[in-house]
Design a protein around this motif. Structure first.
Motif, PDB file in Angstrom:
ATOM      1  N   VAL A  13      -0.472 -36.697   3.129  1.00 26.74           N
ATOM      2  CA  VAL A  13       0.576 -35.730   2.817  1.00 26.74           C
ATOM      3  C   VAL A  13       1.381 -36.197   1.608  1.00 26.74           C
ATOM      4  N   GLU A  14       1.688 -37.478   1.580  1.00 31.45           N
ATOM      5  CA  GLU A  14       2.447 -38.016   0.449  1.00 31.45           C
ATOM      6  C   GLU A  14       1.673 -37.847  -0.853  1.00 31.45           C
ATOM      7  N   GLU A  15       0.378 -38.098  -0.824  1.00 32.07           N
ATOM      8  CA  GLU A  15      -0.449 -37.974  -2.022  1.00 32.07           C
ATOM      9  C   GLU A  15      -0.601 -36.514  -2.457  1.00 32.07           C
ATOM     10  N   SER A  16      -0.487 -35.581  -1.518  1.00 30.99           N
ATOM     11  CA  SER A  16      -0.632 -34.161  -1.864  1.00 30.99           C
ATOM     12  C   SER A  16       0.554 -33.639  -2.664  1.00 30.99           C
ATOM     13  N   GLY A  17       1.696 -34.324  -2.569  1.00 25.35           N
ATOM     14  CA  GLY A  17       2.879 -33.893  -3.296  1.00 25.35           C
ATOM     15  C   GLY A  17       3.670 -32.803  -2.601  1.00 25.35           C
ATOM     16  N   ALA A  18       3.283 -32.421  -1.388  1.00 24.99           N
ATOM     17  CA  ALA A  18       3.987 -31.381  -0.637  1.00 24.99           C
ATOM     18  C   ALA A  18       4.300 -31.890   0.760  1.00 24.99           C
ATOM     19  N   ARG A  19       5.325 -31.328   1.378  1.00 24.11           N
ATOM     20  CA  ARG A  19       5.709 -31.775   2.716  1.00 24.11           C
ATOM     21  C   ARG A  19       4.716 -31.312   3.771  1.00 24.11           C
ATOM     22  N   PHE A  20       4.030 -30.215   3.521  1.00 24.10           N
ATOM     23  CA  PHE A  20       2.977 -29.722   4.408  1.00 24.10           C
ATOM     24  C   PHE A  20       2.174 -28.715   3.609  1.00 24.10           C
ATOM     25  N   TYR A  21       1.041 -28.274   4.176  1.00 23.88           N
ATOM     26  CA  TYR A  21       0.210 -27.310   3.470  1.00 23.88           C
ATOM     27  C   TYR A  21       0.672 -25.889   3.773  1.00 23.88           C
ATOM     28  N   THR A  22       0.681 -25.061   2.750  1.00 24.73           N
ATOM     29  CA  THR A  22       1.006 -23.661   2.956  1.00 24.73           C
ATOM     30  C   THR A  22       0.134 -22.791   2.062  1.00 24.73           C
ATOM     31  N   CYS A  23       0.059 -21.526   2.394  1.00 28.87           N
ATOM     32  CA  CYS A  23      -0.734 -20.556   1.647  1.00 28.87           C
ATOM     33  C   CYS A  23      -0.218 -19.174   2.054  1.00 28.87           C
ATOM     34  N   PRO A  24      -0.676 -18.087   1.422  1.00 25.73           N
ATOM     35  CA  PRO A  24      -0.169 -16.756   1.781  1.00 25.73           C
ATOM     36  C   PRO A  24      -0.264 -16.432   3.261  1.00 25.73           C
ATOM     37  N   LEU A  25      -1.384 -16.780   3.900  1.00 24.84           N
ATOM     38  CA  LEU A  25      -1.544 -16.473   5.319  1.00 24.84           C
ATOM     39  C   LEU A  25      -0.512 -17.214   6.159  1.00 24.84           C
ATOM     40  N   LEU A  26      -0.279 -18.485   5.869  1.00 23.49           N
ATOM     41  CA  LEU A  26       0.679 -19.281   6.633  1.00 23.49           C
ATOM     42  C   LEU A  26       2.112 -18.824   6.382  1.00 23.49           C
ATOM     43  N   ARG A  27       2.413 -18.428   5.158  1.00 17.84           N
ATOM     44  CA  ARG A  27       3.765 -17.934   4.872  1.00 17.84           C
ATOM     45  C   ARG A  27       4.032 -16.621   5.609  1.00 17.84           C
ATOM     46  N   GLU A  28       3.022 -15.768   5.642  1.00 21.41           N
ATOM     47  CA  GLU A  28       3.177 -14.514   6.370  1.00 21.41           C
ATOM     48  C   GLU A  28       3.320 -14.774   7.871  1.00 21.41           C
ATOM     49  N   ALA A  29       2.571 -15.748   8.379  1.00 14.89           N
ATOM     50  CA  ALA A  29       2.687 -16.096   9.793  1.00 14.89           C
ATOM     51  C   ALA A  29       4.096 -16.575  10.115  1.00 14.89           C
ATOM     52  N   GLU A  30       4.665 -17.431   9.290  1.00 10.76           N
ATOM     53  CA  GLU A  30       6.018 -17.932   9.525  1.00 10.76           C
ATOM     54  C   GLU A  30       7.040 -16.797   9.467  1.00 10.76           C
ATOM     55  N   ARG A  31       6.857 -15.858   8.537  1.00 12.46           N
ATOM     56  CA  ARG A  31       7.775 -14.721   8.453  1.00 12.46           C
ATOM     57  C   ARG A  31       7.712 -13.879   9.726  1.00 12.46           C
ATOM     58  N   ARG A  32       6.496 -13.629  10.211  1.00 13.10           N
ATOM     59  CA  ARG A  32       6.346 -12.832  11.431  1.00 13.10           C
ATOM     60  C   ARG A  32       6.943 -13.568  12.640  1.00 13.10           C
ATOM     61  N   VAL A  33       6.731 -14.870  12.703  1.00 14.83           N
ATOM     62  CA  VAL A  33       7.263 -15.650  13.827  1.00 14.83           C
ATOM     63  C   VAL A  33       8.788 -15.579  13.835  1.00 14.83           C
ATOM     64  N   LYS A  34       9.421 -15.737  12.679  1.00 14.74           N
ATOM     65  CA  LYS A  34      10.877 -15.688  12.603  1.00 14.74           C
ATOM     66  C   LYS A  34      11.406 -14.309  12.993  1.00 14.74           C
ATOM     67  N   GLU A  35      10.711 -13.263  12.566  1.00  9.50           N
ATOM     68  CA  GLU A  35      11.114 -11.905  12.946  1.00  9.50           C
ATOM     69  C   GLU A  35      11.056 -11.742  14.460  1.00  9.50           C
ATOM     70  N   LYS A  36       9.980 -12.246  15.062  1.00 13.50           N
ATOM     71  CA  LYS A  36       9.825 -12.124  16.508  1.00 13.50           C
ATOM     72  C   LYS A  36      10.875 -12.958  17.237  1.00 13.50           C
ATOM     73  N   GLN A  37      11.221 -14.118  16.702  1.00 16.48           N
ATOM     74  CA  GLN A  37      12.267 -14.944  17.303  1.00 16.48           C
ATOM     75  C   GLN A  37      13.586 -14.174  17.363  1.00 16.48           C
ATOM     76  N   GLU A  38      13.934 -13.541  16.249  1.00 20.34           N
ATOM     77  CA  GLU A  38      15.174 -12.768  16.197  1.00 20.34           C
ATOM     78  C   GLU A  38      15.128 -11.615  17.179  1.00 20.34           C
ATOM     79  N   GLU A  39      13.982 -10.974  17.279  1.00 20.12           N
ATOM     80  CA  GLU A  39      13.827  -9.850  18.215  1.00 20.12           C
ATOM     81  C   GLU A  39      14.015 -10.308  19.657  1.00 20.12           C
ATOM     82  N   ILE A  40      13.408 -11.433  20.009  1.00 15.60           N
ATOM     83  CA  ILE A  40      13.539 -11.962  21.370  1.00 15.60           C
ATOM     84  C   ILE A  40      14.978 -12.355  21.655  1.00 15.60           C
ATOM     85  N   SER A  41      15.616 -13.005  20.678  1.00 17.16           N
ATOM     86  CA  SER A  41      17.000 -13.432  20.850  1.00 17.16           C
ATOM     87  C   SER A  41      17.919 -12.226  21.059  1.00 17.16           C
ATOM     88  N   ARG A  42      17.708 -11.158  20.296  1.00 24.00           N
ATOM     89  CA  ARG A  42      18.533  -9.946  20.459  1.00 24.00           C
ATOM     90  C   ARG A  42      18.312  -9.318  21.822  1.00 24.00           C
TER      91      ARG A  42
END
Length: 341
Positions: free
Chosen positions: A211-240
């Motif tokens: 990970v240190e050699e990759s220069g990033a804290r973790f791997y990401t890509c369009p699919l993973l970013r969209e997944a994180e956005r959907r997860v956060k939306e669902k978290q807010e929905e559940i909390s409400r």
């Protein structure tokens, strides 16, 4: 095809999206380590999960076939004073299933490892042919992007008790297994032998270095970013839905939200699923036949029978040709063994 982002984009996203769960800290050792386990049936993924999470591997994990999980599963534990989350995927990420099932599994894998895994660990039995494992890496590249393999993937060798005695792993790879060496080279020479009861902490250290050699804290890509956005939306929905009283169960809400994201747009699904059932079946059949030829003695007497069985089992012109090939290979292997005696 889901492409990877540039390192500058990844760094900027991490800077903008450092959530409160991480407290804005940049020290890798103070954050959860997210690992995605890949591998075919019987590759030793259960043993890897147990090693990483401090469990004891059963005898069946070490020597017998594993019972594959129907869906991606996520388990958490502590290793070397690190919080570790392991996402265990079904065999080959289920590419032999119908397109919608494949899409669901990749969606779950992305959501369970969001905002992004630190490493993809490909479990490879040290004694088996590697054709299927190479296909897995190619699939990961198509779905998550090429840097998922080139910068964040590592070969995790399992079934190390099957390694010939008095031969080191590197000697074995270089002298006898060019197919396994190809996998290692595709992952930029990153590999680790999984030894029961030891070596897990060293594996974590190798992941941190990668990970240190990759220069990033973790791997990401369009699919993973969209997944994180959907997860956060669902978290807010559940909390409400709970009247905003979910603060005391953030981990549970997060887990529920992750499991709900199973319908992401995964590009390349049609390409992955075309004829994969037949191809996967034939590849497994061929690998099994070659494996028997490599390990069993006195195959000359059974070579014709083996070829006939393969031809009958596959059927049609393809079955006949494949049966003849298997029989010829069996005969030649048997003759060579006879000469060396």
């Amino acid at each position: 095809m889901e492409g990877s982002t540039t390192q500058d984009e990844i760094r900027q996203e991490e800077k903008d999206g450092s959530g409160s769960s991480e407290g804005g800290q940049t020290d890798l050792k103070e954050r959860e380590l997210r690992l995605v386990l890949l591998g075919s049936a019987g590759a030793g993924k259960s043993s890897a999960v147990n090693a990483l999470l401090g469990g004891l591997a059963s005898e069946s994990d070490c020597t017998g076939p594993e019972t594959p999980a129907p869906d991606c599963q996520k388990r958490r534990g502590t290793l070397a004073e690190r919080q570790v989350a392991v996402v265990d995927t079904p065999d080959c990420l289920c590419v032999e299933r119908p397109a919608e099932d494949v899409r669901r599994q990749f969606s779950l894998c992305a959501a369970l490892s969001a905002p992004g895994p630190h490493a993809f660990l490909l479990c490879v039995p040290v004694h088996r042919p590697s054709n299927l494992e190479l296909q897995i890496l190619e699939t990961v590249e198509k779905v998550f992007g090429p840097e998922a393999v080139s910068k964040h993937a590592m070969v995790l060798f399992t079934r190390m008790e099957r390694l010939p005695e008095d031969v080191s792993l590197d000697e074995y790879l270089n002298a006898e297994r060019p197919d396994l060496l190809e996998l290692v080279q595709k992952c930029r020479d990153r590999h680790h032998p999984l030894q029961l009861g030891s070596g897990a902490e060293e594996l974590v250290e190798k992941v941190e270095k990668m990970v240190e050699e990759s220069g990033a804290r973790f791997y990401t890509c369009p699919l993973l970013r969209e997944a994180e956005r959907r997860v956060k939306e669902k978290q807010e929905e559940i909390s409400r839905s709970r009247g905003g009283k979910g603060g005391d169960d953030r981990e549970g809400i997060r887990a529920e939200a992750e499991r709900s994201v199973d319908h992401l747009e995964v590009e390349g699904i049609a390409e992955l699923c075309v004829s994969t059932t037949d191809a996967s079946f034939l590849r497994r059949l061929w690998d099994s036949a070659v494996g028997w030829l490599l390990w069993l003695p006195n195959m000359v007497r059974g070579s014709a029978l083996l070829g006939s069985i393969v031809g009958l089992f596959v059927g049609g012109p393809l079955g006949g040709a494949m049966g003849a090939t298997v029989g010829s290979v069996a005969t030649e292997v048997g003759r060579r063994k006879q000469k060396t005696k």
